[in-house]
Scaffold this motif. Structure first.
Motif, PDB file in Angstrom:
ATOM      1  N   ARG A 177       0.851  -1.195   0.000  1.00  0.00           N
ATOM      2  CA  ARG A 177       0.000   0.000   0.000  1.00  0.00           C
ATOM      3  C   ARG A 177       0.884   1.242   0.000  1.00  0.00           C
ATOM      4  O   ARG A 177       2.085   1.168   0.303  1.00  0.00           O
ATOM      5  CB  ARG A 177      -0.946   0.041   1.187  1.00  0.00           C
ATOM      6  CG  ARG A 177      -0.282   0.184   2.566  1.00  0.00           C
ATOM      7  CD  ARG A 177      -0.324  -1.094   3.303  1.00  0.00           C
ATOM      8  NE  ARG A 177       0.061  -0.964   4.713  1.00  0.00           N
ATOM      9  CZ  ARG A 177       0.781  -1.891   5.328  1.00  0.00           C
ATOM     10  NH1 ARG A 177       1.197  -2.953   4.681  1.00  0.00           N
ATOM     11  NH2 ARG A 177       1.081  -1.749   6.606  1.00  0.00           N
ATOM     12  N   THR A 178       0.290   2.364  -0.328  1.00  0.00           N
ATOM     13  CA  THR A 178       0.966   3.657  -0.285  1.00  0.00           C
ATOM     14  C   THR A 178       0.206   4.537   0.690  1.00  0.00           C
ATOM     15  O   THR A 178      -1.007   4.733   0.547  1.00  0.00           O
ATOM     16  CB  THR A 178       1.011   4.316  -1.673  1.00  0.00           C
ATOM     17  OG1 THR A 178       1.736   3.462  -2.573  1.00  0.00           O
ATOM     18  CG2 THR A 178       1.703   5.668  -1.610  1.00  0.00           C
ATOM     19  N   LEU A 179       0.913   5.068   1.689  1.00  0.00           N
ATOM     20  CA  LEU A 179       0.272   5.850   2.738  1.00  0.00           C
ATOM     21  C   LEU A 179       0.873   7.244   2.834  1.00  0.00           C
ATOM     22  O   LEU A 179       2.046   7.452   2.513  1.00  0.00           O
ATOM     23  CB  LEU A 179       0.405   5.144   4.087  1.00  0.00           C
ATOM     24  CG  LEU A 179      -0.244   3.757   4.207  1.00  0.00           C
ATOM     25  CD1 LEU A 179       0.033   3.160   5.579  1.00  0.00           C
ATOM     26  CD2 LEU A 179      -1.741   3.823   3.947  1.00  0.00           C
ATOM     27  N   LYS A 180       0.067   8.159   3.300  1.00  0.00           N
ATOM     28  CA  LYS A 180       0.499   9.545   3.475  1.00  0.00           C
ATOM     29  C   LYS A 180       1.427   9.667   4.682  1.00  0.00           C
ATOM     30  O   LYS A 180       1.234   9.023   5.698  1.00  0.00           O
ATOM     31  CB  LYS A 180      -0.731  10.434   3.664  1.00  0.00           C
ATOM     32  CG  LYS A 180      -0.427  11.903   3.892  1.00  0.00           C
ATOM     33  CD  LYS A 180      -1.711  12.684   4.122  1.00  0.00           C
ATOM     34  CE  LYS A 180      -1.417  14.146   4.430  1.00  0.00           C
ATOM     35  NZ  LYS A 180      -2.662  14.909   4.709  1.00  0.00           N
ATOM     36  N   LEU A 258     -14.588   0.517   6.209  1.00  0.00           N
ATOM     37  CA  LEU A 258     -13.894  -0.746   6.418  1.00  0.00           C
ATOM     38  C   LEU A 258     -12.920  -1.062   5.288  1.00  0.00           C
ATOM     39  O   LEU A 258     -11.791  -1.510   5.531  1.00  0.00           O
ATOM     40  CB  LEU A 258     -14.922  -1.865   6.571  1.00  0.00           C
ATOM     41  CG  LEU A 258     -14.473  -3.123   7.297  1.00  0.00           C
ATOM     42  CD1 LEU A 258     -14.112  -2.816   8.746  1.00  0.00           C
ATOM     43  CD2 LEU A 258     -15.561  -4.175   7.238  1.00  0.00           C
ATOM     44  N   ARG A 259     -13.335  -0.866   4.047  1.00  0.00           N
ATOM     45  CA  ARG A 259     -12.476  -1.170   2.905  1.00  0.00           C
ATOM     46  C   ARG A 259     -11.245  -0.263   2.872  1.00  0.00           C
ATOM     47  O   ARG A 259     -10.145  -0.705   2.526  1.00  0.00           O
ATOM     48  CB  ARG A 259     -13.266  -1.025   1.601  1.00  0.00           C
ATOM     49  CG  ARG A 259     -14.304  -2.108   1.379  1.00  0.00           C
ATOM     50  CD  ARG A 259     -13.672  -3.455   1.119  1.00  0.00           C
ATOM     51  NE  ARG A 259     -14.673  -4.489   0.889  1.00  0.00           N
ATOM     52  CZ  ARG A 259     -14.397  -5.776   0.709  1.00  0.00           C
ATOM     53  NH1 ARG A 259     -13.137  -6.182   0.741  1.00  0.00           N
ATOM     54  NH2 ARG A 259     -15.361  -6.655   0.495  1.00  0.00           N
ATOM     55  N   MET A 264      -5.329   0.452   4.157  1.00  0.00           N
ATOM     56  CA  MET A 264      -4.331   1.176   4.945  1.00  0.00           C
ATOM     57  C   MET A 264      -3.534   0.234   5.857  1.00  0.00           C
ATOM     58  O   MET A 264      -2.341   0.425   6.077  1.00  0.00           O
ATOM     59  CB  MET A 264      -5.018   2.268   5.771  1.00  0.00           C
ATOM     60  CG  MET A 264      -5.657   3.362   4.927  1.00  0.00           C
ATOM     61  SD  MET A 264      -6.795   4.401   5.858  1.00  0.00           S
ATOM     62  CE  MET A 264      -5.650   5.343   6.869  1.00  0.00           C
ATOM     63  N   ALA A 265      -4.225  -0.781   6.395  1.00  0.00           N
ATOM     64  CA  ALA A 265      -3.572  -1.716   7.309  1.00  0.00           C
ATOM     65  C   ALA A 265      -2.824  -2.818   6.571  1.00  0.00           C
ATOM     66  O   ALA A 265      -2.058  -3.561   7.180  1.00  0.00           O
ATOM     67  CB  ALA A 265      -4.609  -2.335   8.247  1.00  0.00           C
ATOM     68  N   GLY A 266      -3.062  -2.939   5.267  1.00  0.00           N
ATOM     69  CA  GLY A 266      -2.408  -3.986   4.489  1.00  0.00           C
ATOM     70  C   GLY A 266      -3.002  -5.364   4.708  1.00  0.00           C
ATOM     71  O   GLY A 266      -2.362  -6.376   4.411  1.00  0.00           O
TER      72      GLY A 266
END
Length: 295
Positions: A177-180, A258-259, A264-266
């Motif tokens: 994932r890509t997170l801020k 939820l999605r 975000m949590a992978g």
């Protein structure tokens, strides 16, 4: 193909077919009363339907799960008919009352305070550098909920500082994932990659020159274990690395669906994210208040 034909094709008994048709009709009538198109219904909508069954029909766990199973089969039929692309009830099951994943969760403010409180001062150059590295790790723990294995796999190329984000590669147990990144993290990461990491590379046994944090997986666990002990000095509620990650995920769920949190949590499966919701019957109203489709 209609629902009866689908059930007959899958060799359900006549009794089950009749009951399931009634259950799906009940669901359709409820959806229509709220202006919800069944083909466009979401996981959130189904949570509200469960609340309706509990509050208006006085259904308990087992009858509710029977209703859900009928609805799951109905959506499986719609998928086979190419009327929908996914089943919103696929991973939905009401479990019995259970304990929370972890007690003493930390609020978003408490997590952020851990990051800002983490002291990097030291008279020795080497120990100061390790503290600066550890603060970067704390930021990734409290803002991105990153795991120790993901820390081990991170490379400098995964940082996208100009865009203010970080790419987290997949592991055997998690999705990419890509997170801020937070602005304060970007400042620390610039300092770390420009100076601190280069200095530590000369003092560390690197298994991979491209690693963002040099060392073996065991040494990464050693770093995070030491960090947890230090964080307890700032907040006595701090207990473990998993507690911090659980806190981050629960806090995400208070602001995102939820999605989104699954991404975000992978988490590979939505059921993994659902574990962080209080989805037993006695606490269902909390979930509905959080995800009610009519708000």
């Amino acid at each position: 193909m209609n629902y009866r034909t689908y059930l007959e094709k899958n060799r359900y008994s006549e009794h089950t077919i009749v009951i399931n048709i009634l259950r799906v009709k009940r669901y359709k009538d409820w959806a229509k009363s709220y202006g919800i198109k069944v083909e466009q219904a979401t996981y959130k909508n189904l949570l509200s339907y469960i609340a309706y069954l509990k509050e208006n029909k006085k259904y308990q766990r087992q009858p509710i799960n029977q209703e859900i199973r009928a609805i799951k089969l109905y959506y499986d039929m719609l998928i086979e008919n190419n009327d929908v692309v996914e089943n919103p009830a696929e991973n939905l099951t009401i479990r019995g009352k259970r304990k929370s994943i972890v007690k003493d969760l930390l609020t978003e403010e408490e997590l952020e305070d851990l990051y800002y409180s983490y002291d990097t001062k030291h008279h020795d150059t080497f120990f100061k550098a390790t503290k600066q590295r550890d603060k970067v790790v704390v930021g990734l723990m409290v803002y991105q909920g990153i795991t120790a294995v993901e820390l081990y796999q991170l490379k400098e190329e995964h940082l996208e500082l100009a865009r203010g984000q970080i790419y987290i590669p997949s592991t055997r147990r998690s999705n990419r994932r890509t997170l801020k990144l937070q602005p304060s993290q970007i400042v620390e990461l610039i300092e770390y990659t420009a100076k601190t990491r280069i200095y530590l590379s000369k003092r560390s046994i690197a298994t991979d020159d491209e690693q963002l944090f040099y060392g073996t997986l065991n040494s990464i666990h050693g770093i995070t274990g030491r960090i947890i002990k230090i964080l307890r000095n700032y907040n006595r509620k701090v207990k473990s690395y998993s507690q911090i990650r659980s806190s981050v995920i629960v806090n995400w769920l208070s602001k995102n669906n939820l999605r989104q949190v699954q991404y975000m949590a992978g988490h590979r499966y939505i059921s993994s994210t659902e574990r962080y919701l209080q989805d037993d019957l006695e606490n269902l109203h909390e979930v509905v208040n959080k995800f009610h489709p009519l708000k």
